[in-house]
Design a protein around this motif. Structure first.
Motif, PDB file in Angstrom:
ATOM      1  N   ALA A 136       2.361   6.289  12.415  1.00 19.73           N
ATOM      2  CA  ALA A 136       0.998   6.652  11.628  1.00 19.73           C
ATOM      3  C   ALA A 136       0.849   6.693  10.053  1.00 19.73           C
ATOM      4  N   GLU A 137       2.018   6.853   9.511  1.00 20.31           N
ATOM      5  CA  GLU A 137       2.127   6.593   7.993  1.00 20.31           C
ATOM      6  C   GLU A 137       1.875   5.310   7.475  1.00 20.31           C
ATOM      7  N   MET A 138       2.218   4.345   8.267  1.00 19.61           N
ATOM      8  CA  MET A 138       1.829   3.070   7.756  1.00 19.61           C
ATOM      9  C   MET A 138       0.285   2.887   7.856  1.00 19.61           C
ATOM     10  N   VAL A 139      -0.244   3.461   8.556  1.00 21.10           N
ATOM     11  CA  VAL A 139      -1.904   3.663   8.676  1.00 21.10           C
ATOM     12  C   VAL A 139      -2.398   4.336   7.553  1.00 21.10           C
ATOM     13  N   ASN A 140      -1.769   5.246   7.175  1.00 22.15           N
ATOM     14  CA  ASN A 140      -1.998   6.308   5.965  1.00 22.15           C
ATOM     15  C   ASN A 140      -1.592   5.379   4.632  1.00 22.15           C
ATOM     16  N   ASP A 141      -0.697   4.493   4.822  1.00 25.01           N
ATOM     17  CA  ASP A 141      -0.521   3.954   3.461  1.00 25.01           C
ATOM     18  C   ASP A 141      -1.477   2.688   3.244  1.00 25.01           C
ATOM     19  N   TYR A 142      -2.122   2.222   4.192  1.00 21.48           N
ATOM     20  CA  TYR A 142      -3.161   1.130   4.437  1.00 21.48           C
ATOM     21  C   TYR A 142      -4.366   1.832   3.831  1.00 21.48           C
ATOM     22  N   PHE A 143      -4.923   2.780   4.338  1.00 25.29           N
ATOM     23  CA  PHE A 143      -6.142   3.470   3.887  1.00 25.29           C
ATOM     24  C   PHE A 143      -5.885   3.797   2.309  1.00 25.29           C
ATOM     25  N   SER A 144      -4.719   4.489   2.081  1.00 27.91           N
ATOM     26  CA  SER A 144      -4.577   5.022   0.425  1.00 27.91           C
ATOM     27  C   SER A 144      -4.634   3.788  -0.332  1.00 27.91           C
ATOM     28  N   ASP A 145      -4.142   2.696  -0.169  1.00 28.63           N
ATOM     29  CA  ASP A 145      -4.121   1.534  -0.940  1.00 28.63           C
ATOM     30  C   ASP A 145      -5.702   0.962  -1.161  1.00 28.63           C
ATOM     31  N   ILE A 146      -6.542   0.752  -0.080  1.00 24.68           N
ATOM     32  CA  ILE A 146      -7.643   0.203  -0.316  1.00 24.68           C
ATOM     33  C   ILE A 146      -8.860   1.400  -1.001  1.00 24.68           C
ATOM     34  N   TYR A 147      -8.409   2.678  -0.857  1.00 27.37           N
ATOM     35  CA  TYR A 147      -8.986   3.850  -1.305  1.00 27.37           C
ATOM     36  C   TYR A 147      -8.818   3.493  -2.912  1.00 27.37           C
ATOM     37  N   MET A 148      -7.516   3.532  -3.150  1.00 31.65           N
ATOM     38  CA  MET A 148      -7.053   3.557  -4.489  1.00 31.65           C
ATOM     39  C   MET A 148      -7.863   2.384  -5.418  1.00 31.65           C
ATOM     40  N   ASN A 149      -7.839   1.091  -4.826  1.00 35.49           N
ATOM     41  CA  ASN A 149      -8.281  -0.030  -5.417  1.00 35.49           C
ATOM     42  C   ASN A 149      -9.876  -0.187  -5.421  1.00 35.49           C
ATOM     43  N   GLU A 150     -10.336   0.446  -4.382  1.00 36.54           N
ATOM     44  CA  GLU A 150     -11.905   0.328  -4.300  1.00 36.54           C
ATOM     45  C   GLU A 150     -12.589   1.438  -5.016  1.00 36.54           C
TER      46      GLU A 150
END
Length: 279
Positions: A136-150
């Motif tokens: 699940a943390e891999m999903v969390n990292d993915y959402f966080s990366d997109i959120y921080m960049n967008e």
């Protein structure tokens, strides 16, 4: 959803008969009927690709695989929502995207996880992945990366910089400082002269200095993050609150008994309350 169920759903949405769909992809009505009834569970890739192109969807969507991926994705997503409150950066990232964006991201990241070599060795299919909640943390990292960049905010900028610095710190900390020797073959001697071996490695003091500098920068950035944390503007708060206000179930009823001016006054009061708490 099975392949047959998905095919029928797409066909009905287009308003086509089984015969019409068959004509479009070059098969008999009977074949379409068998597909939809599940009598042919694994159609040829050629047929799947024709259908995907016809309905403008992905082959995995036609096969029903994306539903399975989405189920696993939502299993992880629900765990993450319970773990991270809406006041955390992770929680903000998870809650920021709308339903369509969220589902595309979940499917995309489950795809990414499945393509990872070490994941492929350990988990054979989606069912086995569903039982491994640490993913699940891999999903969390993915959402966080997109959120921080967008989403351009002070907090996201400092978090992005800090994540890069933590990576540098880890690199320097794990870099091999032990000396090794390289022996040269006879045919190399023309290049290096009479030296038959050289010592390879780094000076441990260099590693220590890099780690110290990195640590100091991280400390300064963390101070900046605290001192210059996001402070939502009145305009920004107004947009967010109005959006939430208008989405409430009772808005239609409220609008019938209150004027727009009264509603705007209530929203202004909410903004002032939030701003005062922040101050």
């Amino acid at each position: 959803m099975t392949f047959g169920e998905r095919l029928k759903e797409l066909r009905v949405k287009k308003g086509w008969t089984q015969e019409q769909l068959g004509e479009k992809i070059g098969v008999q009505k009977a074949a379409i009927n068998k597909y939809e009834k599940g009598l042919i569970k694994n159609p040829k890739d050629k047929t799947i690709n024709k259908l995907a192109k016809l309905f403008n969807v992905s082959p995995s969507y036609i096969r029903g695989y994306e539903d399975e991926k989405l189920n696993v994705g939502y299993l992880y997503f629900d765990i993450l929502l319970k773990k991270y409150s809406e006041n955390t950066q992770e929680g903000k990232a998870l809650r920021y995207f709308n339903k369509d964006q969220r589902e595309k991201m979940l499917i995309s990241q489950i795809d990414n996880i499945l393509k990872s070599q070490h994941i492929q060795k350990e988990y054979q299919d989606l069912k086995s992945m569903a039982d491994k909640l640490e993913l699940a943390e891999m999903v969390n990292d993915y959402f966080s990366d997109i959120y921080m960049n967008e989403v351009k905010t002070n907090n996201n900028l400092t978090d992005l910089v800090l994540s890069e610095l933590y990576g540098i710190e880890e690199l320097a900390n794990n870099y091999n400082i032990y000396k090794t020797k390289r022996n040269f073959e006879n045919n190399d001697l023309d290049i290096i002269g009479s030296v038959k071996e050289i010592e390879l490695g780094i000076d441990s003091s260099l590693q220590e200095k890099i780690l110290l500098l990195t640590s100091q920068i991280i400390s300064e950035i963390e101070k900046l993050k605290k001192d210059l944390a996001d402070n939502p503007s009145r305009k920004g708060l107004s947009i967010v609150i109005k959006d939430k206000y208008y989405q409430t179930i009772n808005y239609k009823i409220i609008n019938e008994i209150k004027t727009d001016e009264e509603i705007n006054m209530e929203i202004e009061d909410m903004i002032n309350t939030i701003k005062n708490k922040g101050d």
